[in-house]
Design a protein around this motif. Structure first.
Motif, mmCIF file in Angstrom:
data_model
loop_
_atom_site.group_PDB
_atom_site.id
_atom_site.type_symbol
_atom_site.label_atom_id
_atom_site.label_comp_id
_atom_site.label_asym_id
_atom_site.label_seq_id
_atom_site.Cartn_x
_atom_site.Cartn_y
_atom_site.Cartn_z
ATOM 1 N N LEU A 597 1.202 -0.016 -0.532
ATOM 2 C CA LEU A 597 1.493 -0.230 0.880
ATOM 3 C C LEU A 597 1.926 -1.667 1.132
ATOM 4 O O LEU A 597 1.371 -2.605 0.554
ATOM 5 C CB LEU A 597 0.255 0.068 1.733
ATOM 6 N N TYR A 598 2.907 -1.796 2.015
ATOM 7 C CA TYR A 598 3.430 -3.110 2.393
ATOM 8 C C TYR A 598 3.418 -3.234 3.908
ATOM 9 O O TYR A 598 3.583 -2.254 4.633
ATOM 10 C CB TYR A 598 4.863 -3.293 1.892
ATOM 11 N N VAL A 599 3.268 -4.476 4.381
ATOM 12 C CA VAL A 599 3.383 -4.775 5.802
ATOM 13 C C VAL A 599 4.623 -5.633 5.994
ATOM 14 O O VAL A 599 4.813 -6.630 5.299
ATOM 15 C CB VAL A 599 2.133 -5.511 6.329
ATOM 16 N N SER A 600 5.467 -5.231 6.941
ATOM 17 C CA SER A 600 6.716 -5.931 7.191
ATOM 18 C C SER A 600 6.858 -6.210 8.678
ATOM 19 O O SER A 600 6.423 -5.420 9.520
ATOM 20 C CB SER A 600 7.905 -5.087 6.708
ATOM 21 N N ALA A 601 7.494 -7.333 8.990
ATOM 22 C CA ALA A 601 7.806 -7.666 10.380
ATOM 23 C C ALA A 601 9.233 -7.275 10.722
ATOM 24 O O ALA A 601 9.721 -7.627 11.799
ATOM 25 C CB ALA A 601 7.603 -9.158 10.629
ATOM 26 N N LEU A 602 9.905 -6.557 9.836
ATOM 27 C CA LEU A 602 11.277 -6.103 10.042
ATOM 28 C C LEU A 602 12.203 -7.282 10.337
ATOM 29 O O LEU A 602 13.029 -7.258 11.246
ATOM 30 C CB LEU A 602 11.341 -5.080 11.184
ATOM 31 N N ASP A 603 12.062 -8.324 9.517
ATOM 32 C CA ASP A 603 12.962 -9.462 9.607
ATOM 33 C C ASP A 603 13.393 -9.809 8.188
ATOM 34 O O ASP A 603 13.281 -8.981 7.282
ATOM 35 C CB ASP A 603 12.284 -10.651 10.296
ATOM 36 N N ASP A 604 13.914 -10.993 8.014
ATOM 37 C CA ASP A 604 14.408 -11.371 6.700
ATOM 38 C C ASP A 604 13.309 -11.843 5.762
ATOM 39 O O ASP A 604 13.571 -12.142 4.597
ATOM 40 C CB ASP A 604 15.467 -12.477 6.835
ATOM 41 N N GLN A 605 12.080 -11.936 6.246
ATOM 42 C CA GLN A 605 10.979 -12.355 5.391
ATOM 43 C C GLN A 605 10.543 -11.203 4.492
ATOM 44 O O GLN A 605 10.567 -10.044 4.904
ATOM 45 C CB GLN A 605 9.797 -12.818 6.246
ATOM 46 N N PRO A 606 10.144 -11.496 3.260
ATOM 47 C CA PRO A 606 9.673 -10.421 2.370
ATOM 48 C C PRO A 606 8.435 -9.736 2.926
ATOM 49 O O PRO A 606 7.613 -10.363 3.603
ATOM 50 C CB PRO A 606 9.352 -11.176 1.061
ATOM 51 N N ALA A 607 8.299 -8.453 2.650
ATOM 52 C CA ALA A 607 7.113 -7.711 3.074
ATOM 53 C C ALA A 607 5.912 -8.148 2.247
ATOM 54 O O ALA A 607 6.041 -8.557 1.093
ATOM 55 C CB ALA A 607 7.349 -6.215 2.927
ATOM 56 N N ALA A 608 4.743 -8.044 2.838
ATOM 57 C CA ALA A 608 3.503 -8.435 2.154
ATOM 58 C C ALA A 608 2.821 -7.189 1.608
ATOM 59 O O ALA A 608 2.539 -6.249 2.356
ATOM 60 C CB ALA A 608 2.569 -9.154 3.122
ATOM 61 N N LYS A 609 2.553 -7.169 0.326
ATOM 62 C CA LYS A 609 1.852 -6.036 -0.279
ATOM 63 C C LYS A 609 0.372 -6.132 0.049
ATOM 64 O O LYS A 609 -0.244 -7.180 -0.098
ATOM 65 C CB LYS A 609 2.051 -6.018 -1.786
ATOM 66 N N VAL A 610 -0.213 -5.006 0.505
ATOM 67 C CA VAL A 610 -1.614 -5.038 0.927
ATOM 68 C C VAL A 610 -2.508 -4.122 0.102
ATOM 69 O O VAL A 610 -3.692 -4.419 -0.074
ATOM 70 C CB VAL A 610 -1.748 -4.690 2.426
ATOM 71 N N ILE A 611 -1.997 -2.990 -0.399
ATOM 72 C CA ILE A 611 -2.837 -2.053 -1.140
ATOM 73 C C ILE A 611 -2.013 -1.437 -2.261
ATOM 74 O O ILE A 611 -0.874 -1.012 -2.051
ATOM 75 C CB ILE A 611 -3.390 -0.941 -0.225
ATOM 76 N N ASP A 612 -2.587 -1.365 -3.460
ATOM 77 C CA ASP A 612 -1.916 -0.754 -4.606
ATOM 78 C C ASP A 612 -2.124 0.760 -4.608
ATOM 79 O O ASP A 612 -3.186 1.259 -4.237
ATOM 80 C CB ASP A 612 -2.472 -1.322 -5.924
ATOM 81 N N GLY A 613 -1.099 1.478 -5.062
ATOM 82 C CA GLY A 613 -1.248 2.882 -5.410
ATOM 83 C C GLY A 613 -1.330 3.874 -4.280
ATOM 84 O O GLY A 613 -1.561 5.058 -4.521
ATOM 85 N N ALA A 614 -1.138 3.468 -3.025
ATOM 86 C CA ALA A 614 -1.203 4.410 -1.907
ATOM 87 C C ALA A 614 0.135 5.115 -1.747
ATOM 88 O O ALA A 614 1.194 4.558 -2.038
ATOM 89 C CB ALA A 614 -1.574 3.688 -0.623
ATOM 90 N N THR A 615 0.093 6.361 -1.270
ATOM 91 C CA THR A 615 1.312 7.156 -1.136
ATOM 92 C C THR A 615 1.597 7.581 0.293
ATOM 93 O O THR A 615 2.613 8.216 0.542
ATOM 94 C CB THR A 615 1.218 8.416 -2.012
ATOM 95 N N GLY A 616 0.752 7.282 1.238
ATOM 96 C CA GLY A 616 0.990 7.641 2.632
ATOM 97 C C GLY A 616 0.132 6.772 3.521
ATOM 98 O O GLY A 616 -0.914 6.262 3.101
ATOM 99 N N VAL A 617 0.570 6.580 4.764
ATOM 100 C CA VAL A 617 -0.158 5.665 5.628
ATOM 101 C C VAL A 617 0.027 6.068 7.084
ATOM 102 O O VAL A 617 1.069 6.581 7.478
ATOM 103 C CB VAL A 617 0.314 4.210 5.402
ATOM 104 N N TRP A 618 -1.016 5.845 7.858
ATOM 105 C CA TRP A 618 -0.991 6.054 9.305
ATOM 106 C C TRP A 618 -1.691 4.874 9.964
ATOM 107 O O TRP A 618 -2.543 4.238 9.350
ATOM 108 C CB TRP A 618 -1.697 7.348 9.695
ATOM 109 N N SER A 619 -1.342 4.619 11.211
ATOM 110 C CA SER A 619 -1.915 3.477 11.915
ATOM 111 C C SER A 619 -3.023 3.922 12.854
ATOM 112 O O SER A 619 -2.943 4.978 13.475
ATOM 113 C CB SER A 619 -0.822 2.753 12.714
ATOM 114 N N LEU A 620 -4.066 3.106 12.944
ATOM 115 C CA LEU A 620 -5.114 3.264 13.943
ATOM 116 C C LEU A 620 -5.011 2.072 14.880
ATOM 117 O O LEU A 620 -5.223 0.932 14.466
ATOM 118 C CB LEU A 620 -6.506 3.293 13.300
#
Length: 622
Positions: A597-620
């Motif tokens: 899993l990666y977190v991105s601000a949808l800009d030109d900055q690289p996304a930050a990796k937060v968790i290894d090996g995950a295949t799906g994600v939802w927000s709370l």
């Protein structure tokens, strides 16, 4: 001992005369070369032994230094040698101590301190200082980069990405600078995520910390619903994939970690039966669909409807079989559906009383329905009937009032093949209805309706879907996938006044979908390539020729038109939303890539990796 030259009395162990400096070695002047040299060089008269005043040598024949000063010079050289030796030993001890401190700093991940200590030693090629300095410098550069990106994201308001980068910096060098304080401050505003791994579902903060495994015991995990306040979640898992498989439904309270589990026994392959769910009554109950999804049945078989009472004592109820089900709103306590045994009827099921009520019994077939809760109106139901060669739209605001005819248009298509999709605005009671497979669309309100301009819709071609942005300010219209143009999907974005904001196209395989992000500005589409409006040729894969190594999600800014590509793992499942989610700050997204899993601000900055090996994600959104 007396000096054989000047008769000065000296201690027995003295190597030189304290008066004239001549050597007293072996107490034998005849054998002392220094003494002979002094005796022949100086024109002196030796006084008798009985002389009371000793003879003193003042200067040598060439103006040389007296013996007294020669002794002092020797002593000075000796002292200088001792000082040099002491300084050398002290310097070596200091270098050794610095080296030991640097090793301890590296072991404690204090990379900035280690680099400072090792820099001078590396220049002197001390021991392994050069290699250690390179390692420390690399970690310092990584920390500096993460900290700089975190500060930039924080300044832009992307708190979730900022927290992710501050956490990276904190993991690289725990406790250094302001990372811990910043992370604590931002973590409370960046939200939580639910993500899937091969062994189950987990909850974590958006930056990947404080991971909590949800109770489970099987495979094929899927999150189905999250309550409006993100306090309740609903997910499922299977115990096996045999001919008779058990699907386990779990409802959990995220804050109090309280879980209710219900099992269902299915015949046939479970993974081929879609599931859907929604909380209603502000979390008092759960509407659960087996074999389909909200809107319409995904297969020829009807959908099974269940209601799970979460606060009362009625438990699980089976409502019946349906071909269409309107998605309930969080505060609704009524479920609207088209029964499987009567395509002309719409049934309203009150979850409190458990009593159904039929709303429409006309001869026409229900071609679409949607429900929206409006302020001061309660449930607002829109539906379309196909009857006598006409498409008719109706609305009703109360169960006890008659339906209002909004619009009547003739159609030539077979009634059984007509399908209408209706999308309701979440804010102002407006709705958009499209006749799927045509270029006809209508704007609906509780008491009126009007058709959208044919000229506006003509570039799209046959319509496939309509979606409002989460705040209702923008409308997305998409076309059907066109096999003749290599699966190109066209879309339009309209503002509240139905003015065109953006028109574009993208390539989708194997099936098209495009969705709004919760920031009300960005769209995201699953795609293998992008076909810009000015380019008619098909770009097979923007990541290389032939088969794509990973399928990207295209994120489109509907204001600026700028696009960003996020790599995901494989093609989306029946729930494409499980690959990307908007975080509470509205400026960050979390998405599943090929390695985690990666977190991105949808800009030109690289996304930050937060968790290894995950295949799906939802927000709370908590």
């Amino acid at each position: 001992m007396r000096c054989p030259i000047c008769q000065q009395s000296n201690q027995a162990i003295a190597p030189f005369c304290v008066e004239c400096g001549v050597s007293l070695a072996l107490n034998n002047v005849a054998d002392d070369a220094d003494a002979r040299a002094w005796a022949t060089a100086l024109p002196l008269v030796v006084a008798p032994v009985a002389q009371t005043a000793p003879f003193k040598v003042q200067r040598g024949p060439l103006g040389g230094i007296s013996g007294r000063f020669t002794v002092r010079g020797g002593l000075a050289l000796l002292i200088a040698a001792l000082i040099i030796n002491w300084f050398s030993q002290s310097s070596a001890q200091a270098e050794s101590s610095r080296y030991r401190l640097a090793l301890a700093a590296e072991q404690q991940q204090q990379w900035h301190r280690a680099a400072t200590l090792l820099g001078p030693l590396a220049e002197q090629r001390y021991a392994q200082a050069s290699d250690l300095y390179l390692t420390a410098s690399q970690h310092v550069a990584a920390w500096d980069s993460a900290h700089q990106r975190a500060a930039s994201a924080e300044a832009a308001g992307a708190t979730a990405q900022a927290a992710a980068y501050y956490r990276q910096a904190s993991l690289l060098e725990p406790g250094y600078s302001d990372t811990s304080a910043k992370l604590t401050q931002l973590r409370g505003r960046s939200g939580q995520i639910i993500y899937r791994k091969p062994d189950g579902l987990y909850i974590a903060t958006a930056d990947g910390d404080t991971q909590l495994a949800l109770p489970n015991g099987g495979v094929n995990f899927e999150l189905l619903a999250v309550s409006a306040d993100s306090g309740l979640i609903c997910y499922t898992y299977d115990t096996n994939f045999s001919t008779e498989s058990t699907r386990n439904l779990v409802v959990g309270d995220v804050a109090h970690r309280y879980y209710v589990e219900q099992s269902f026994l299915f015949s046939g392959a479970v993974q081929q039966r879609p599931l859907d769910a929604a909380f209603l009554g502000n979390g008092a109950g759960l509407l659960f669909i087996v074999g389909g999804q909200f809107g319409t049945s995904a297969s020829a078989a009807p959908m099974e409807l269940y209601y799970l009472d979460l606060v009362g004592d009625t438990g699980l109820r089976q409502i019946g079989l349906a071909t269409q089900v309107a998605r309930p709103n969080p505060g609704d306590t009524t479920i609207y559906y088209v029964p499987a045994d009567d395509a002309n009827a719409i049934v309203a099921y009150d979850v409190n009383s458990g009593l159904p009520q039929t709303l429409a019994r006309d001869s026409g077939r229900v071609a679409g329905l949607v429900v929206e809760s409006l302020p001061n109106y309660g449930p607002y139901l829109l539906y379309a009937l196909v009857e006598d060669g006409h498409l008719r739209f109706y609305s009703t605001t109360l169960l006890t009032t008659a339906a209002t005819l909004l619009l009547d248009e003739p159609i030539t298509a077979d009634a059984s093949s007509v399908y209408v999709k209706i999308a309701a605005s979440p804010t102002d009671g407006q709705a958009i209805a499209i006749l799927v497979g045509t270029t006809r669309a209508w704007q609906l309100q509780p008491t009126s309706a009007s058709r959208l301009s044919d000229a506006l819709l003509a570039p799209l071609g046959p319509l496939a879907n309509a979606q409002y942005s989460p705040d209702g300010s923008r409308l997305l219209l998409t076309s059907l996938k066109n096999a003749d143009t290599l699966n190109t999907v066209r879309y339009l974005v309209l503002d509240r006044e139905r003015q065109l904001l953006r028109s574009d196209s993208y390539f989708s395989s194997p099936s098209p979908w495009i969705r709004w992000l919760n920031d009300n500005r960005h769209l995201y589409a699953y795609t293998h390539s992008i076909t810009p409006p000015s380019q008619s040729s098909y770009l097979h894969c923007r990541h290389g020729d032939g088969a794509c190594p990973a399928a990207p999600i295209l994120v489109i800014d509907t204001t600026s038109g700028v696009s960003h590509t996020l790599l995901i793992s494989g093609r989306p499942s029946s729930n494409p939303a499980s690959y990307i989610a908007t975080l509470p700050d509205g400026k960050s997204v979390v998405y599943a890539a090929t390695d985690g899993l990666y977190v991105s601000a949808l800009d030109d900055q690289p996304a930050a990796k937060v968790i290894d090996g995950a295949t799906g994600v939802w927000s709370l959104n908590r």
